[in-house]
Write a protein that holds these residues in place. Structure first.
Motif, PDB file in Angstrom:
ATOM      1  N   THR A  48       0.824  -1.209   0.000  1.00  0.00           N
ATOM      2  CA  THR A  48       0.000   0.000   0.000  1.00  0.00           C
ATOM      3  C   THR A  48       0.858   1.258   0.000  1.00  0.00           C
ATOM      4  O   THR A  48       0.453   2.274  -0.550  1.00  0.00           O
ATOM      5  N   ARG A  49       2.033   1.199   0.593  1.00  0.00           N
ATOM      6  CA  ARG A  49       2.919   2.366   0.609  1.00  0.00           C
ATOM      7  C   ARG A  49       3.413   2.717  -0.792  1.00  0.00           C
ATOM      8  O   ARG A  49       3.797   3.843  -1.057  1.00  0.00           O
ATOM      9  N   ARG A  50       3.422   1.724  -1.670  1.00  0.00           N
ATOM     10  CA  ARG A  50       3.882   1.960  -3.035  1.00  0.00           C
ATOM     11  C   ARG A  50       2.836   2.666  -3.895  1.00  0.00           C
ATOM     12  O   ARG A  50       3.169   3.154  -4.968  1.00  0.00           O
ATOM     13  N   LEU A  51       1.594   2.692  -3.437  1.00  0.00           N
ATOM     14  CA  LEU A  51       0.569   3.418  -4.178  1.00  0.00           C
ATOM     15  C   LEU A  51       0.906   4.901  -4.175  1.00  0.00           C
ATOM     16  O   LEU A  51       1.356   5.438  -3.170  1.00  0.00           O
ATOM     17  N   ASP A  52       0.691   5.548  -5.279  1.00  0.00           N
ATOM     18  CA  ASP A  52       0.949   6.982  -5.372  1.00  0.00           C
ATOM     19  C   ASP A  52      -0.234   7.716  -4.748  1.00  0.00           C
ATOM     20  O   ASP A  52      -1.294   7.849  -5.355  1.00  0.00           O
ATOM     21  N   GLY A  53      -0.046   8.173  -3.526  1.00  0.00           N
ATOM     22  CA  GLY A  53      -1.117   8.848  -2.791  1.00  0.00           C
ATOM     23  C   GLY A  53      -1.615  10.092  -3.494  1.00  0.00           C
ATOM     24  O   GLY A  53      -2.816  10.357  -3.540  1.00  0.00           O
ATOM     25  N   ARG A  54      -0.702  10.851  -4.071  1.00  0.00           N
ATOM     26  CA  ARG A  54      -1.112  12.077  -4.774  1.00  0.00           C
ATOM     27  C   ARG A  54      -1.966  11.749  -5.990  1.00  0.00           C
ATOM     28  O   ARG A  54      -2.931  12.445  -6.284  1.00  0.00           O
ATOM     29  N   LEU A  55      -1.613  10.693  -6.702  1.00  0.00           N
ATOM     30  CA  LEU A  55      -2.405  10.280  -7.862  1.00  0.00           C
ATOM     31  C   LEU A  55      -3.814   9.863  -7.425  1.00  0.00           C
ATOM     32  O   LEU A  55      -4.806  10.241  -8.053  1.00  0.00           O
ATOM     33  N   LEU A  56      -3.900   9.097  -6.343  1.00  0.00           N
ATOM     34  CA  LEU A  56      -5.210   8.678  -5.843  1.00  0.00           C
ATOM     35  C   LEU A  56      -6.069   9.890  -5.467  1.00  0.00           C
ATOM     36  O   LEU A  56      -7.254   9.952  -5.812  1.00  0.00           O
ATOM     37  N   VAL A  57      -5.474  10.853  -4.776  1.00  0.00           N
ATOM     38  CA  VAL A  57      -6.205  12.056  -4.369  1.00  0.00           C
ATOM     39  C   VAL A  57      -6.620  12.859  -5.602  1.00  0.00           C
ATOM     40  O   VAL A  57      -7.746  13.345  -5.695  1.00  0.00           O
ATOM     41  N   THR A  58      -5.714  12.979  -6.571  1.00  0.00           N
ATOM     42  CA  THR A  58      -6.031  13.718  -7.798  1.00  0.00           C
ATOM     43  C   THR A  58      -7.176  13.049  -8.553  1.00  0.00           C
ATOM     44  O   THR A  58      -8.112  13.717  -8.994  1.00  0.00           O
ATOM     45  N   LEU A  59      -7.114  11.735  -8.696  1.00  0.00           N
ATOM     46  CA  LEU A  59      -8.201  11.016  -9.367  1.00  0.00           C
ATOM     47  C   LEU A  59      -9.524  11.206  -8.636  1.00  0.00           C
ATOM     48  O   LEU A  59     -10.549  11.488  -9.252  1.00  0.00           O
ATOM     49  N   ILE A  80      -1.379  14.805   3.645  1.00  0.00           N
ATOM     50  CA  ILE A  80      -2.432  14.496   4.610  1.00  0.00           C
ATOM     51  C   ILE A  80      -3.480  15.607   4.628  1.00  0.00           C
ATOM     52  O   ILE A  80      -4.678  15.342   4.725  1.00  0.00           O
ATOM     53  N   GLU A  81      -3.042  16.848   4.495  1.00  0.00           N
ATOM     54  CA  GLU A  81      -3.995  17.958   4.427  1.00  0.00           C
ATOM     55  C   GLU A  81      -4.882  17.835   3.186  1.00  0.00           C
ATOM     56  O   GLU A  81      -6.092  18.084   3.253  1.00  0.00           O
ATOM     57  N   ALA A  82      -4.290  17.448   2.059  1.00  0.00           N
ATOM     58  CA  ALA A  82      -5.072  17.254   0.829  1.00  0.00           C
ATOM     59  C   ALA A  82      -6.054  16.100   0.994  1.00  0.00           C
ATOM     60  O   ALA A  82      -7.203  16.181   0.548  1.00  0.00           O
ATOM     61  N   VAL A  83      -5.607  15.038   1.646  1.00  0.00           N
ATOM     62  CA  VAL A  83      -6.488  13.896   1.915  1.00  0.00           C
ATOM     63  C   VAL A  83      -7.645  14.335   2.808  1.00  0.00           C
ATOM     64  O   VAL A  83      -8.810  14.002   2.546  1.00  0.00           O
ATOM     65  N   ALA A  84      -7.343  15.082   3.849  1.00  0.00           N
ATOM     66  CA  ALA A  84      -8.392  15.553   4.765  1.00  0.00           C
ATOM     67  C   ALA A  84      -9.421  16.390   4.024  1.00  0.00           C
ATOM     68  O   ALA A  84     -10.634  16.197   4.199  1.00  0.00           O
ATOM     69  N   GLU A  85      -8.949  17.298   3.194  1.00  0.00           N
ATOM     70  CA  GLU A  85      -9.866  18.161   2.436  1.00  0.00           C
ATOM     71  C   GLU A  85     -10.730  17.328   1.492  1.00  0.00           C
ATOM     72  O   GLU A  85     -11.942  17.562   1.362  1.00  0.00           O
ATOM     73  N   LEU A  86     -10.126  16.358   0.831  1.00  0.00           N
ATOM     74  CA  LEU A  86     -10.871  15.486  -0.070  1.00  0.00           C
ATOM     75  C   LEU A  86     -11.945  14.706   0.690  1.00  0.00           C
ATOM     76  O   LEU A  86     -13.099  14.638   0.267  1.00  0.00           O
ATOM     77  N   LEU A  87     -11.567  14.121   1.824  1.00  0.00           N
ATOM     78  CA  LEU A  87     -12.525  13.336   2.603  1.00  0.00           C
ATOM     79  C   LEU A  87     -13.663  14.209   3.122  1.00  0.00           C
ATOM     80  O   LEU A  87     -14.831  13.795   3.123  1.00  0.00           O
TER      81      LEU A  87
END
Length: 180
Positions: A43-54, A89-96
């Protein structure tokens, strides 16, 4: 209607729907692999920024299945990750938080579950506090049961179960965060 790709190529709405369907299938396959592997390194290998952008794309957020899968992948990607960049994490929080404001109850439940994963540890309590997420969750605790009763007939059985599970976990999560 048509959509332009970055190279200028135009897609018809039918072609766009086919691409989104394929994306949904690929994301679902990835999620199954990650669930079965149960290996945090994967899971760490997943591109977190790509997931958030998608997940931030309007046409993606309109698709319950794709958005739900992306939210689960985001939750898995950032759960227990003490080394994630705080801006991520801030971007993730905003998305959620955006997904929690959705009119779609199944999406709300997926966003809650991802939020529990990302903020389950105390690693990112500063972001949790600065975004007033606890206040949002308290409001959700009051609003979601009524919303569930109103909309449960529009949900699939799997979505109803996801909603019930997320809402059952909500009270415990609020209590946990109040104590930490």
């Amino acid at each position: 209607s048509t959509w332009a790709l970055s190279g200028g190529e135009l897609l018809s709405s039918g072609e766009l729907n086919a691409l989104e369907s394929n994306l949904g299938k690929q994301l679902q396959a990835l999620l199954i692999i990650i669930r079965e592997a149960r290996e945090q390194e994967l899971t760490r290998r997943l591109d977190g920024r790509l997931l958030v952008t998608l997940a931030s794309q309007d046409h993606i957020s309109a698709s319950r299945s794709i958005a739900g899968t992306l939210l689960e992948l985001i939750g898995l990607r950032f759960a227990h990750d003490i080394n994630a960049d705080i801006t991520e994490i801030e971007a993730v929080a905003e998305l959620l938080l955006t997904y929690l404001r959705s009119e779609n109850l199944a999406i709300n439940a997926s966003a809650l579950s991802a939020l529990f994963d990302v903020f389950g540890d105390t690693n990112y309590d500063s972001v949790f506090a600065s975004r007033s997420i606890l206040d949002v969750l308290r409001l959700a605790e009051d609003a979601f049961p009524k919303k569930f009763e109103e909309l449960k007939s529009t949900l699939t059985k799997a979505e109803r179960n996801t909603c019930r599970e997320a809402f059952e976990n909500l009270r415990a999560f609020i209590k946990y965060k109040q104590q930490s």
